[in-house]
Scaffold this motif. Structure first.
Motif, PDB file in Angstrom:
ATOM      1  N   GLU A  77       0.822  -1.207   0.000  1.00 42.79           N
ATOM      2  CA  GLU A  77       0.000   0.000   0.000  1.00 42.79           C
ATOM      3  C   GLU A  77       0.859   1.261   0.000  1.00 42.79           C
ATOM      4  O   GLU A  77       0.530   2.243  -0.650  1.00 42.79           O
ATOM      5  CB  GLU A  77      -0.952   0.009   1.197  1.00 42.79           C
ATOM      6  N   ARG A  80       1.987   1.847  -3.464  1.00 44.32           N
ATOM      7  CA  ARG A  80       0.904   2.389  -4.279  1.00 44.32           C
ATOM      8  C   ARG A  80       0.711   3.875  -4.001  1.00 44.32           C
ATOM      9  O   ARG A  80       0.557   4.687  -4.917  1.00 44.32           O
ATOM     10  CB  ARG A  80      -0.400   1.630  -4.010  1.00 44.32           C
ATOM     11  N   VAL A  81       0.754   4.254  -2.725  1.00 43.17           N
ATOM     12  CA  VAL A  81       0.601   5.663  -2.356  1.00 43.17           C
ATOM     13  C   VAL A  81       1.750   6.486  -2.946  1.00 43.17           C
ATOM     14  O   VAL A  81       1.536   7.570  -3.506  1.00 43.17           O
ATOM     15  CB  VAL A  81       0.534   5.829  -0.820  1.00 43.17           C
ATOM     16  N   PHE A  83       3.519   5.804  -5.585  1.00 44.70           N
ATOM     17  CA  PHE A  83       3.309   5.871  -7.031  1.00 44.70           C
ATOM     18  C   PHE A  83       2.258   6.922  -7.370  1.00 44.70           C
ATOM     19  O   PHE A  83       2.433   7.738  -8.277  1.00 44.70           O
ATOM     20  CB  PHE A  83       2.900   4.496  -7.566  1.00 44.70           C
ATOM     21  N   ASP A  84       1.158   6.914  -6.614  1.00 40.21           N
ATOM     22  CA  ASP A  84       0.090   7.896  -6.855  1.00 40.21           C
ATOM     23  C   ASP A  84       0.575   9.327  -6.596  1.00 40.21           C
ATOM     24  O   ASP A  84       0.206  10.254  -7.322  1.00 40.21           O
ATOM     25  CB  ASP A  84      -1.132   7.590  -5.988  1.00 40.21           C
ATOM     26  N   ARG A  87       2.578  10.431  -9.530  1.00 43.91           N
ATOM     27  CA  ARG A  87       1.687  10.801 -10.639  1.00 43.91           C
ATOM     28  C   ARG A  87       1.083  12.178 -10.388  1.00 43.91           C
ATOM     29  O   ARG A  87       0.955  12.983 -11.303  1.00 43.91           O
ATOM     30  CB  ARG A  87       0.588   9.752 -10.801  1.00 43.91           C
ATOM     31  N   TRP A  88       0.689  12.454  -9.146  1.00 47.38           N
ATOM     32  CA  TRP A  88       0.112  13.745  -8.791  1.00 47.38           C
ATOM     33  C   TRP A  88       1.118  14.867  -9.057  1.00 47.38           C
ATOM     34  O   TRP A  88       0.786  15.919  -9.593  1.00 47.38           O
ATOM     35  CB  TRP A  88      -0.316  13.738  -7.328  1.00 47.38           C
ATOM     36  N   ARG A  96      -4.410  19.561 -11.603  1.00 46.16           N
ATOM     37  CA  ARG A  96      -4.615  19.371 -10.157  1.00 46.16           C
ATOM     38  C   ARG A  96      -5.857  20.123  -9.686  1.00 46.16           C
ATOM     39  O   ARG A  96      -6.650  19.596  -8.914  1.00 46.16           O
ATOM     40  CB  ARG A  96      -3.398  19.856  -9.382  1.00 46.16           C
TER      41      ARG A  96
END
Length: 105
Positions: A77, A80-81, A83-84, A87-88, A96
């Motif tokens: 997790e 994943r955070v 990675f996100d 991307r942000w 945004r």
């Protein structure tokens, strides 16, 4: 008792048995990791540490609590955070803002 100065080539060969960094395997992992970072990352981390140290104790405690909470999240997790978040960071400011407006409904 007589003391003699070491020749330069002897100085390089001598080992300080009390030094924690006398061999590559004896250096702390954090130190080896720090040494492997590029200079730009070191500068960023130094600035972040200075900012942290300038915070009042209550806010430092809050950051430590957040770090402990982060460590309790399962590794998959956390990846994943991260990675996100990457991307942000790659989004334009307009993208945004559009996403923020979408979720404020």
């Amino acid at each position: 008792m007589k003391f003699y100065a070491k020749r330069p080539d002897d100085r390089e060969k001598s080992v300080n048995p009390f030094s924690p960094f006398s061999g590559p395997s004896k250096a702390a992992p954090q130190y080896r990791e720090w040494q492997s970072l590029p200079p730009q990352e070191k500068d960023v981390l130094r600035r972040r540490l200075e900012e942290y140290r300038s915070l009042p104790p209550q806010q430092q405690q809050l950051y430590r609590q957040r770090w402990q909470q982060w460590q309790q999240i399962p590794l998959e997790e956390r990846r994943r955070v991260e990675f996100d978040l990457q991307r942000w960071n790659e989004l334009s400011p307009e993208q945004r803002e559009a996403i923020r407006r979408l979720f404020q409904r």
